[in-house]
Design an enzyme around this catalytic site. Structure first.
Site, PDB file in Angstrom:
ATOM      1  N   ASP A  25       5.901   3.752   2.432  1.00 44.18           N
ATOM      2  CA  ASP A  25       5.400   2.438   2.977  1.00 44.18           C
ATOM      3  C   ASP A  25       5.875   1.304   2.586  1.00 44.18           C
ATOM      4  OD1 ASP A  25       3.922   0.079   3.946  1.00 44.18           O
ATOM      5  OD2 ASP A  25       2.068   1.205   4.058  1.00 44.18           O
ATOM      6  N   LYS A  70       5.743  -6.251   8.707  1.00 46.62           N
ATOM      7  CA  LYS A  70       5.686  -7.652   8.222  1.00 46.62           C
ATOM      8  C   LYS A  70       6.966  -8.560   8.545  1.00 46.62           C
ATOM      9  CE  LYS A  70       1.875  -6.412   5.033  1.00 46.62           C
ATOM     10  NZ  LYS A  70       0.652  -7.265   5.585  1.00 46.62           N
ATOM     11  N   PHE A 100      -3.238   1.064   0.086  1.00 45.37           N
ATOM     12  CA  PHE A 100      -3.370   0.070   1.434  1.00 45.37           C
ATOM     13  C   PHE A 100      -2.260   0.516   2.389  1.00 45.37           C
ATOM     14  CE2 PHE A 100      -3.697  -3.167   4.464  1.00 45.37           C
ATOM     15  CZ  PHE A 100      -5.055  -3.106   4.780  1.00 45.37           C
TER      16      PHE A 100
HETATM   17  C1  LIG Z   1       1.835  -1.475   2.452  1.00 46.08           C
HETATM   18  C2  LIG Z   1       1.021  -1.792   3.619  1.00 46.08           C
HETATM   19  N1  LIG Z   1       0.858  -0.888   4.543  1.00 46.08           N
HETATM   20  C3  LIG Z   1       0.297  -1.251   5.712  1.00 46.08           C
HETATM   21  C4  LIG Z   1      -0.448  -2.446   6.038  1.00 46.08           C
HETATM   22  C5  LIG Z   1      -0.860  -2.746   7.300  1.00 46.08           C
HETATM   23  O1  LIG Z   1      -0.145  -3.630   8.005  1.00 46.08           O
HETATM   24  P1  LIG Z   1      -0.720  -4.403   9.618  1.00 46.08           P
HETATM   25  O2  LIG Z   1      -1.803  -5.490   8.883  1.00 46.08           O
HETATM   26  O3  LIG Z   1       0.429  -5.241  10.181  1.00 46.08           O
HETATM   27  O4  LIG Z   1      -1.230  -3.381  10.345  1.00 46.08           O
HETATM   28  C6  LIG Z   1      -0.122  -3.547   5.039  1.00 46.08           C
HETATM   29  C7  LIG Z   1      -0.723  -5.007   5.333  1.00 46.08           C
HETATM   30  O5  LIG Z   1      -1.016  -5.707   4.604  1.00 46.08           O
HETATM   31  C8  LIG Z   1       0.455  -3.024   3.755  1.00 46.08           C
HETATM   32  O6  LIG Z   1       0.338  -4.180   2.776  1.00 46.08           O
END
Ligand SMILES: Cc1ncc(COP(=O)(O)O)c(C=O)c1O
Length: 434
Positions: free
Chosen positions: A229, A258, A143
């Site tokens: 990530d 975040k 994700f």
């Molecule tokens: C591992 C990871 N990458 C990217 C994202 C995307 O972040 P955003 O919702 O701020 O675009 C999330 C969101 O939950 C995430 O958990």
């Protein structure tokens, strides 16, 4: 009978807002530290922390001070001009994580997109891959956000279906499988490997010890960029400042988001060394709000809080207690418990299918009246993850299922041992009531 304030708020969202979320029926009005209060004044422990954006807790005084001070002075200039905060943030964060440069964005997925673009530029300009041939390896169960490119390499049908056609140039391999990576990376057009060191949204999937280190080593050997990530796993959540720190891996490209703003405004950042970052030249990438002075000041404060209040250490210590206590709960509903730091998940066994009905744990459809505001038990036996979360809510603790059968437990990292023990008590009592 007049409607409650909660019902009114829920119905209004349902009436005027897109149905792209399906919240637990609680309407939050205020937050402080590890707690939130609903519009009726009921107090809850926040055990989701806005998907780990609130590692520092709600409205942390130091972060709020930085926010308020800067908000009254200068919030946005656009990158057409310099501002007196961005350089300070850039110096701070690059020294904090040991990189030459940072590229600031806003949401997490913009950080991911930035990293992918950076990887492709590097592939053509430095690695010598022929035009439009670059490939990036991703993992099953990933994700990384919600843009078309990113959902295009997701394997979650809800995230992906009916959003095609998708962006080309991605190879998906099974997560936590070094052999698969070893094979895929043989392709000379592979430029990068994008990975979550723990898969959060997939349900806190913790890979085998050594996986991240081995994957990094393979990437290095093949001149492939290891792109971490850490939007959800980073910034103390798993018991180290970065989850990759558990295996002493320093990613070629690091993506943060975040908790980088301590739950105030969307701030993401991509970190890399000059060899990679300077592949992008003026005009080739950017964002109106990326690098704004408010974000810069708030993010410095958010990182200082993590460091000065030893939040990774707290997550490490209390995470062990949380995991052990969750594992000690014996109940036939619990399939398994896993986690690292204050990032745990409990998998709830699928209840037996109702006679003549579907075998889904529960309907989380936004169209379902039960979850559009009623908060009644799920239609399939009342023993699904959603039912546990609804019961937890009644008992003063907020959590939400991911993938319908997994409950993620991720409190703010400022939680004390005493508070954690109280929460564990709530979880134990709640489970026992089923
Ligand atoms: C591992 C990871 N990458 C990217 C994202 C995307 O972040 P955003 O919702 O701020 O675009 C999330 C969101 O939950 C995430 O958990």
């Amino acid at each position: 009978m007049s409607k409650s304030k909660s019902q009114e708020a829920i119905e209004r969202e349902h009436r005027y807002g897109a149905h792209n979320y399906d919240p637990i029926p609680v309407v939050i009005e205020r937050g402080e530290g590890v707690f939130v209060w609903d519009v009726q004044g009921k107090k809850y422990y926040d055990f989701l922390s806005a998907y780990s954006a609130l590692n520092q807790g709600h409205c942390h005084p130091k972060i709020m001070k930085a926010f308020m001070e800067q908000a009254q002075k200068l919030t946005l200039t656009s990158r057409a001009f310099y501002n007196d905060c961005l350089g300070e943030f850039e110096e701070f964060i690059t020294k904090f994580f040991g990189y030459d440069k940072v590229l600031p964005m806003n949401t997490g997925v913009e950080g991911v997109e930035t990293a992918l673009k950076l990887c492709r530029k590097w592939a053509y300009q430095k690695k010598g891959i022929l035009a439009d041939k670059a490939k990036i390896i991703v993992c099953g169960g990933n994700f990384h956000g919600r843009t078309i490119t990113v959902v295009g390499f997701s394997c979650d049908a809800d995230a992906k279906n009916d959003f095609g056609p998708y962006t080309q140039g991605f190879i998906s391999i099974p997560y936590n499988n070094i052999d698969a990576l070893e094979k895929a990376i043989e392709d000379a057009n592979v430029a990068g490997f994008l990975v979550e060191p723990i898969q959060g949204e997939a349900g806190v999937i913790v890979p085998d010890e050594g996986y991240i280190a081995k994957a990094y080593k393979l990437c290095k050997a093949k001149n492939v960029l290891f792109i971490a990530d850490e939007i959800q796993t980073g910034l103390g959540r798993t018991g180290k400042m970065l989850c990759c720190d558990h295996e002493n891996v320093h990613p070629h490209i690091l993506i943060l988001g975040k908790a980088l703003s301590g739950g105030t405004i969307p701030v993401s950042a991509v970190l890399a060394d000059d060899e990679i970052m300077l592949c992008i030249k003026p005009g080739e990438h950017g964002s109106t709000y990326g690098g704004n002075p408010l974000a810069a000041k708030v993010s410095i404060a958010a990182l200082e809080v993590l460091r000065d209040e030893h939040l990774p250490e707290n997550a490490e210590r209390l995470g062990k207690i949380l995991l052990n206590e969750l594992k000690s709960i014996k109940h036939d509903m619990i399939q398994l418990v896993r986690g690292k730091g204050l990032f745990c998940a409990m998998v709830i066994k699928a209840p037996p299918p109702p006679k003549g009905g579907s075998s889904r744990v529960t309907s989380l459809s936004a169209e379902s009246p039960s979850f559009g505001g009623g908060g009644e038990a799920s239609p399939s036996g009342g023993r699904g993850a959603i039912d546990v979360c609804l019961a937890l809510k009644e008992n003063g603790l907020l959590a939400k299922p991911t993938h319908k059968d997994i409950i993620r437990f991720a409190p703010p990292l400022i939680i004390t041992e005493e508070q954690l023990m109280e929460c564990i008590g709530i979880i134990k009592r709640t489970i026992a009531s089923f």
